[in-house]
Scaffold this motif. Structure first.
Motif, PDB file in Angstrom:
ATOM      1  N   ASP A 262      17.651   9.966  -6.209  1.00 46.85           N
ATOM      2  CA  ASP A 262      18.134  10.231  -7.567  1.00 46.85           C
ATOM      3  C   ASP A 262      17.749   9.087  -8.508  1.00 46.85           C
ATOM      4  OD1 ASP A 262      19.401  11.533  -9.629  1.00 46.85           O
ATOM      5  OD2 ASP A 262      21.369  10.726  -9.173  1.00 46.85           O
ATOM      6  N   ASN A 263      16.459   8.746  -8.516  1.00 46.60           N
ATOM      7  CA  ASN A 263      16.019   7.712  -9.455  1.00 46.60           C
ATOM      8  C   ASN A 263      14.680   8.120 -10.071  1.00 46.60           C
ATOM      9  OD1 ASN A 263      13.942   6.996  -7.601  1.00 46.60           O
ATOM     10  ND2 ASN A 263      15.341   5.629  -6.506  1.00 46.60           N
ATOM     11  N   ASN A 264      14.080   7.220 -10.797  1.00 46.32           N
ATOM     12  CA  ASN A 264      12.865   7.563 -11.534  1.00 46.32           C
ATOM     13  C   ASN A 264      11.589   7.175 -10.792  1.00 46.32           C
ATOM     14  OD1 ASN A 264      14.147   8.727 -13.788  1.00 46.32           O
ATOM     15  ND2 ASN A 264      14.614   6.694 -14.597  1.00 46.32           N
ATOM     16  N   ASN A 265      11.666   7.059  -9.490  1.00 39.84           N
ATOM     17  CA  ASN A 265      10.482   6.823  -8.672  1.00 39.84           C
ATOM     18  C   ASN A 265      10.123   8.105  -7.921  1.00 39.84           C
ATOM     19  OD1 ASN A 265       9.836   3.714  -8.700  1.00 39.84           O
ATOM     20  ND2 ASN A 265      12.058   3.932  -8.714  1.00 39.84           N
ATOM     21  N   PHE A 266       8.856   8.232  -7.583  1.00 40.00           N
ATOM     22  CA  PHE A 266       8.360   9.489  -7.028  1.00 40.00           C
ATOM     23  C   PHE A 266       7.427   9.216  -5.849  1.00 40.00           C
ATOM     24  CE2 PHE A 266       9.365   9.977 -11.455  1.00 40.00           C
ATOM     25  CZ  PHE A 266      10.059  11.181 -11.505  1.00 40.00           C
ATOM     26  N   TYR A 267       7.243  10.233  -5.029  1.00 40.23           N
ATOM     27  CA  TYR A 267       6.299  10.164  -3.917  1.00 40.23           C
ATOM     28  C   TYR A 267       5.672  11.542  -3.743  1.00 40.23           C
ATOM     29  CZ  TYR A 267       9.861  12.570  -1.127  1.00 40.23           C
ATOM     30  OH  TYR A 267      10.763  13.478  -0.642  1.00 40.23           O
ATOM     31  N   ARG A 268       4.573  11.580  -3.003  1.00 41.21           N
ATOM     32  CA  ARG A 268       3.929  12.858  -2.708  1.00 41.21           C
ATOM     33  C   ARG A 268       4.585  13.485  -1.483  1.00 41.21           C
ATOM     34  NH1 ARG A 268      -2.012  11.059  -1.728  1.00 41.21           N
ATOM     35  NH2 ARG A 268      -0.816   9.468  -0.632  1.00 41.21           N
ATOM     36  N   ASP A 269       4.879  14.758  -1.582  1.00 41.35           N
ATOM     37  CA  ASP A 269       5.562  15.476  -0.500  1.00 41.35           C
ATOM     38  C   ASP A 269       4.671  15.542   0.733  1.00 41.35           C
ATOM     39  OD1 ASP A 269       7.191  17.144   0.999  1.00 41.35           O
ATOM     40  OD2 ASP A 269       6.469  18.960   0.020  1.00 41.35           O
TER      41      ASP A 269
ATOM     42  N   ARG B  84       0.819  -1.221   0.000  1.00 45.17           N
ATOM     43  CA  ARG B  84       0.000   0.000   0.000  1.00 45.17           C
ATOM     44  C   ARG B  84       0.852   1.269   0.000  1.00 45.17           C
ATOM     45  NH1 ARG B  84      -1.934   0.547   4.869  1.00 45.17           N
ATOM     46  NH2 ARG B  84      -3.298   2.290   4.281  1.00 45.17           N
ATOM     47  N   TRP B  85       2.170   1.122   0.118  1.00 48.20           N
ATOM     48  CA  TRP B  85       3.025   2.283   0.307  1.00 48.20           C
ATOM     49  C   TRP B  85       3.309   2.979  -1.026  1.00 48.20           C
ATOM     50  CZ3 TRP B  85       7.142   1.851   4.718  1.00 48.20           C
ATOM     51  CH2 TRP B  85       6.527   1.337   5.876  1.00 48.20           C
ATOM     52  N   ASP B  86       2.293   3.584  -1.601  1.00 44.65           N
ATOM     53  CA  ASP B  86       2.468   4.300  -2.870  1.00 44.65           C
ATOM     54  C   ASP B  86       3.507   5.406  -2.750  1.00 44.65           C
ATOM     55  OD1 ASP B  86       0.556   2.715  -4.042  1.00 44.65           O
ATOM     56  OD2 ASP B  86      -1.071   4.153  -3.778  1.00 44.65           O
ATOM     57  N   ASP B  87       3.654   5.983  -1.558  1.00 52.57           N
ATOM     58  CA  ASP B  87       4.631   7.047  -1.322  1.00 52.57           C
ATOM     59  C   ASP B  87       5.934   6.509  -0.744  1.00 52.57           C
ATOM     60  OD1 ASP B  87       2.986   9.501  -1.985  1.00 52.57           O
ATOM     61  OD2 ASP B  87       1.687   8.502  -0.547  1.00 52.57           O
TER      62      ASP B  87
ATOM     63  N   LEU C 204       8.902   5.284   1.307  1.00 50.36           N
ATOM     64  CA  LEU C 204       9.293   5.519   2.696  1.00 50.36           C
ATOM     65  C   LEU C 204       8.504   6.633   3.353  1.00 50.36           C
ATOM     66  CD1 LEU C 204      13.190   5.160   2.615  1.00 50.36           C
ATOM     67  CD2 LEU C 204      11.474   3.450   3.195  1.00 50.36           C
ATOM     68  N   ALA C 205       7.895   7.513   2.572  1.00 49.58           N
ATOM     69  CA  ALA C 205       7.116   8.608   3.148  1.00 49.58           C
ATOM     70  C   ALA C 205       5.740   8.149   3.640  1.00 49.58           C
ATOM     71  CB  ALA C 205       6.946   9.727   2.116  1.00 49.58           C
ATOM     72  N   HIS C 206       5.383   6.902   3.390  1.00 48.21           N
ATOM     73  CA  HIS C 206       4.026   6.419   3.662  1.00 48.21           C
ATOM     74  C   HIS C 206       3.522   6.687   5.084  1.00 48.21           C
ATOM     75  CE1 HIS C 206       0.500   3.741   3.632  1.00 48.21           C
ATOM     76  NE2 HIS C 206       0.952   3.315   4.803  1.00 48.21           N
ATOM     77  N   PRO C 207       4.290   6.382   6.138  1.00 44.71           N
ATOM     78  CA  PRO C 207       3.735   6.593   7.484  1.00 44.71           C
ATOM     79  C   PRO C 207       3.289   8.027   7.746  1.00 44.71           C
ATOM     80  CG  PRO C 207       5.656   5.185   7.606  1.00 44.71           C
ATOM     81  CD  PRO C 207       5.605   5.729   6.204  1.00 44.71           C
ATOM     82  N   LEU C 208       3.906   8.994   7.075  1.00 43.95           N
ATOM     83  CA  LEU C 208       3.449  10.379   7.195  1.00 43.95           C
ATOM     84  C   LEU C 208       2.325  10.684   6.214  1.00 43.95           C
ATOM     85  CD1 LEU C 208       6.712  12.486   7.703  1.00 43.95           C
ATOM     86  CD2 LEU C 208       5.075  11.712   9.430  1.00 43.95           C
TER      87      LEU C 208
END
Length: 332
Positions: free
Chosen positions: A96-103, A71-74, A76-80
């Protein structure tokens, strides 16, 4: 004798069927997702996917079973990202890669959430094997987030540590807790901050009734950062032997190591599948290069998360780790 334990840092790729099904469901339930309600169909799809990846790990012979963090679409940022005190904003590049997360912008006090504990409780019902919890380390989570409440870097890092410690305190019975800390390498803390990072990690580790592993990756830790990390009350420090063998060997020989270690020997970003024999050779090479070390336990793992990989390659790498850990003895 070193005990070899086959495991992984979690964050698995979604099974192909789940990727298609969830993309369709999320497209139709976009409004509910914005409001924080995943909906019964999405919850059911994730539950079936979780059961599948638990079975994959058991079949591979892993000694520690993770939830998979599907479920962690974001990432490592998921818990926040799922916390009520956080506003998730625009897309940010994941290191520095081609993966992204929501701030994740923290706008209020980080009180208890319980999202990860609920995932672990669901996983515990699916297996009788030893569970391993996975969390972002406090330094990496603070590094990936935007602080709009605490107003001070040191206070914010301490608050992240306290938040994660509260989450850990609610965990069901787990054998191991792995804290993923790539920011210790990618955005190394400066003087003073390196000590605070160690203190925050120590706060999380102290809340755990489990073996605690801190796994940095995408390189090796700077010497001062490594020395401060050894001050934290953790059972094992991890080493990325895919990205940087020489500096990690130097750190171990120059500054010592924890009694247990996590060895990142399988490339979590490359589709080339290592054979069990290759993994064994890498273990033996590390053993030869660290004559002063006498590790009680070595966790054999990939150097990074595995969500970068196609599902068939991900499964093959887990199988290789499971077979490689069958070595009876490394160092007498």
């Amino acid at each position: 004798m070193t005990e070899l334990v086959a495991t992984s840092p979690g964050l698995y790729p979604l099974p192909d069927w789940a990727k298609e099904e969830l993309a369709d469901l999320k497209g139709r339930q976009k409004h509910d997702l914005i409001s924080g309600d995943e909906g019964e169909e999405i919850v059911d799809a994730y539950e079936r996917a979780r059961e599948e990846v638990v079975g994959v790990q058991e079949s591979a012979g892993l000694d520690r079973i993770v939830e998979g963090q599907l479920r962690w679409d974001d990432m490592l940022a998921h818990p926040l990202a799922v916390h009520d005190s956080v506003e998730t904003r625009g897309i940010v590049r994941y290191y520095d890669n081609n993966n992204f997360y929501r701030d994740p912008a923290v706008q209020d006090e980080l009180d208890f959430d319980g999202d990860v504990a609920a995932e672990l409780e669901a996983t515990a019902e699916l297996t009788d094997e030893s569970l391993q919890a996975v969390l972002p380390g406090p330094y990496s989570l603070a590094d990936l987030a935007t602080d709009e409440h605490y107003g001070d870097d040191a206070e914010f890092l301490a608050a992240i540590g306290e938040f994660l410690a509260g989450e850990v305190d609610a965990f069901p019975d787990v054998e191991t807790l792995t804290l993923l800390e790539p920011s210790l390498v990618e955005n190394a803390p400066e003087d003073g901050e390196d000590e605070r990072a160690s203190e925050a990690i120590d706060a999380v580790a102290s809340a755990a009734d489990a073996e605690v592993v801190v796994q940095p990756y995408w390189g090796a830790l700077e010497e001062k950062v490594y020395a401060h990390l050894l001050d934290a009350d953790v059972d094992a420090v991890g080493f990325d032997f895919v990205a940087n063998k020489e500096q990690n060997i130097y750190n171990i020989n120059e500054y010592g190591a924890t009694d247990d270690v996590a060895l990142g020997l399988v490339d979590g970003q490359n589709t080339l599948v290592e054979t069990p024999e290759t993994i064994r050779e890498r273990v033996e090479w590390i053993d030869d290069q660290t004559p002063g070390a006498d590790f009680e336990r070595a966790y054999l793992t990939s150097n990074t998360e595995l969500f970068y990989l196609p599902v068939n390659k991900f499964e093959a790498k887990l199988e290789a780790l499971g077979e490689a850990a069958d070595i009876a003895e490394v160092k007498a």
